[in-house]
Design an enzyme around this catalytic site. Structure first.
Site, PDB file in Angstrom:
ATOM      1  CD  GLU A 154      -1.864  -2.371   1.539  1.00  0.00           C
ATOM      2  OE1 GLU A 154      -2.796  -3.307   1.242  1.00  0.00           O
ATOM      3  OE2 GLU A 154      -0.755  -2.581   1.964  1.00  0.00           O
ATOM      4  CB  SER A 155       1.555   4.072  -0.893  1.00  0.00           C
ATOM      5  OG  SER A 155       0.194   4.155  -1.148  1.00  0.00           O
ATOM      6  CB  CYS A 163      -3.340   4.155  -0.308  1.00  0.00           C
ATOM      7  SG  CYS A 163      -2.777   2.438  -0.922  1.00  0.00           S
ATOM      8  CB  SER A 172       2.600   1.107  -6.343  1.00  0.00           C
ATOM      9  OG  SER A 172       1.409   1.343  -5.875  1.00  0.00           O
ATOM     10  CG  HIS A 196       1.321   4.720  -4.975  1.00  0.00           C
ATOM     11  ND1 HIS A 196       1.765   3.573  -5.027  1.00  0.00           N
ATOM     12  CD2 HIS A 196       2.208   5.839  -4.433  1.00  0.00           C
ATOM     13  CE1 HIS A 196       3.179   3.937  -4.280  1.00  0.00           C
ATOM     14  NE2 HIS A 196       3.349   5.295  -4.036  1.00  0.00           N
TER      15      HIS A 196
END
Length: 407
Positions: free
Chosen positions: A74-75, A89, A258, A282
């Site tokens: 997540e990022s 995120c 990403s 992203h």
């Protein structure tokens, strides 16, 4: 990264913690270990333990001269000698990683105190899905206030529309006398936060099937290979000159993307090193909550340069927006005040005001270089109108914030 069955929160939570004003101010600045100092000496497994609390994991890492860039589920996580940037995120618990970061800095880098802390994010699409202190802005502020005695919270933009939230602490004043004359580093960050991406822009980020394994490529490397291929096809690799860029990209199944990139952007110094910066992208492509973010810390010229290696602000905005073609977007430029043009008192425009003009020129002019849209007669040229323009002085930092939507 993404679930096909539930909305995904694309807008990221961005935590940045400085433990010193520059790498020269950290205790082991002149005593590198395996070529690294400060926070860059921390083993990967230690960062992974902290990230487990945040509810994300490391996918890959690229190491530069000054920065380690971790691509996350997540990022992103960026580790410098003297500071750390954690961008996450979805429903990640970004702020719950802060106590661990403080412990790691103390125990592994002999950095027991925080010089300055920043936390920011765009307004959430689905705030009701957030967890822990991220359920409401007031809860995030209360969490940070419990750690930092000199914090201030701000809302920039329409409370009932797209807005940007910032928490910032005052810098600590203690600088050892032997390095008091070290000039402060320029702190410069531009963000382009895009919503409602066009169908044509979203389509490449969906993958109908997982890449087929190949005999010569381990299965766990296939998402990175697909991410690199997609980056080339969409000209993400051309946002900055490829020969100055080290790109790490990842394509998620069934959809999403990403990437982190490290950039050699400055002139070579006596140690033969050039200034090193980063950008990160992203993408959440699903209809109903499509979103893409671009963030970069390379100081950009306000006007086209004859060198044409590093794009000026206007050119950068056009390149990014042409890839993702959003219906709505917000842009921010956050810059240390001492670098917001020392000529202000002489009547010249500040960097922030020049950036505002560049944002507008890139997005609102029919001759601005934006590509045509989907072919919809209502959107023949993808020209935007500005819905917000706000300049803000925070004390030590200045901000340009602007919002645009398709005409």
């Amino acid at each position: 990264m993404l679930s096909a069955s539930a909305p995904f929160e694309g807008p990221e939570k961005l935590l940045e913690v400085w433990f010193a004003p520059s790498p020269a101010h950290i205790p082991d600045a002149k005593r590198p270990k395996n070529g690294k100092i400060g926070l860059r000496k921390v083993p990967r497994v230690v960062w992974e333990d902290m990230l487990a609390v945040v509810k994300c994991k490391v996918l890959s890492v690229i190491e530069g001269d000054e920065t380690d860039a971790y691509l996350l589920s997540e990022s992103s996580l960026f580790v410098f000698a003297h500071r750390i940037i954690l961008k996450t995120c979805g429903t990640t618990l970004n702020l719950l990683g802060l106590p661990g970061i403080l412990d790691i800095a103390r125990d592994y880098a002999s950095l027991p105190s925080v010089h300055q802390c920043f936390y920011s994010r765009k307004s959430f699409m689905f705030p009701e899905r957030q967890l822990g202190p991220h359920r409401e802005w007031k809860d995030e502020v209360a969490f940070l206030d419990a750690i930092f005695p000199r914090g201030a919270a701000y809302t920039v933009g329409k409370v009932n529309g797209d807005h940007w939230l910032l928490y910032i602490t005052s810098p600590s004043g203690a600088v050892p006398p032997d390095i008091a004359e070290v000039p402060p580093l320029q702190d410069y960050t531009i963000e382009i936060l895009m919503s409602d991406l066009s169908p044509e822009a979203r389509e490449p980020f969906f993958f109908s099937a997982s890449p087929s394994p190949r005999d010569d490529v381990p299965a766990d490397q296939l998402p990175s290979i697909l991410g690199q291929t997609l980056s080339t096809a969409l000209q993400i690799t051309e946002i900055f000159p490829p020969h100055l860029t080290t790109l790490d990209a990842y394509a998620f199944s069934p959809c999403g993307y990403s990437s982190n990139a490290l950039l050699n952007w400055g002139d070579a110094g006596p140690d033969r090193r050039r200034g090193e910066g980063y950008y990160t992208i992203h993408v959440t492509p699903e209809e109903g909550w499509s979103y893409a973010s671009f963030e970069c810390n390379v100081p950009l010229s306000s006007r086209p340069s004859s060198k044409k290696e590093i794009p000026d602000i206007e050119t950068l905005v056009r390149r990014v927006v042409n890839i993702f073609r959003p219906a709505r977007l917000s842009l921010t430029l956050f810059i240390s005040s001492q670098h917001n043009n020392s000529t202000e008192e002489e009547g010249a425009d500040t960097t922030v005001e020049v950036a505002q003009r560049a944002f507008k020129a890139a997005l609102t002019s029919s001759s601005g270089g934006l590509e045509t849209g989907s072919g919809d007669p209502a959107d023949p040229q993808r020209i935007y109108r500005r819905t917000d323009k706000i300049n803000y002085e925070f004390g030590g930092y200045d901000l340009a914030f602007a919002s645009f939507e398709l005409r």
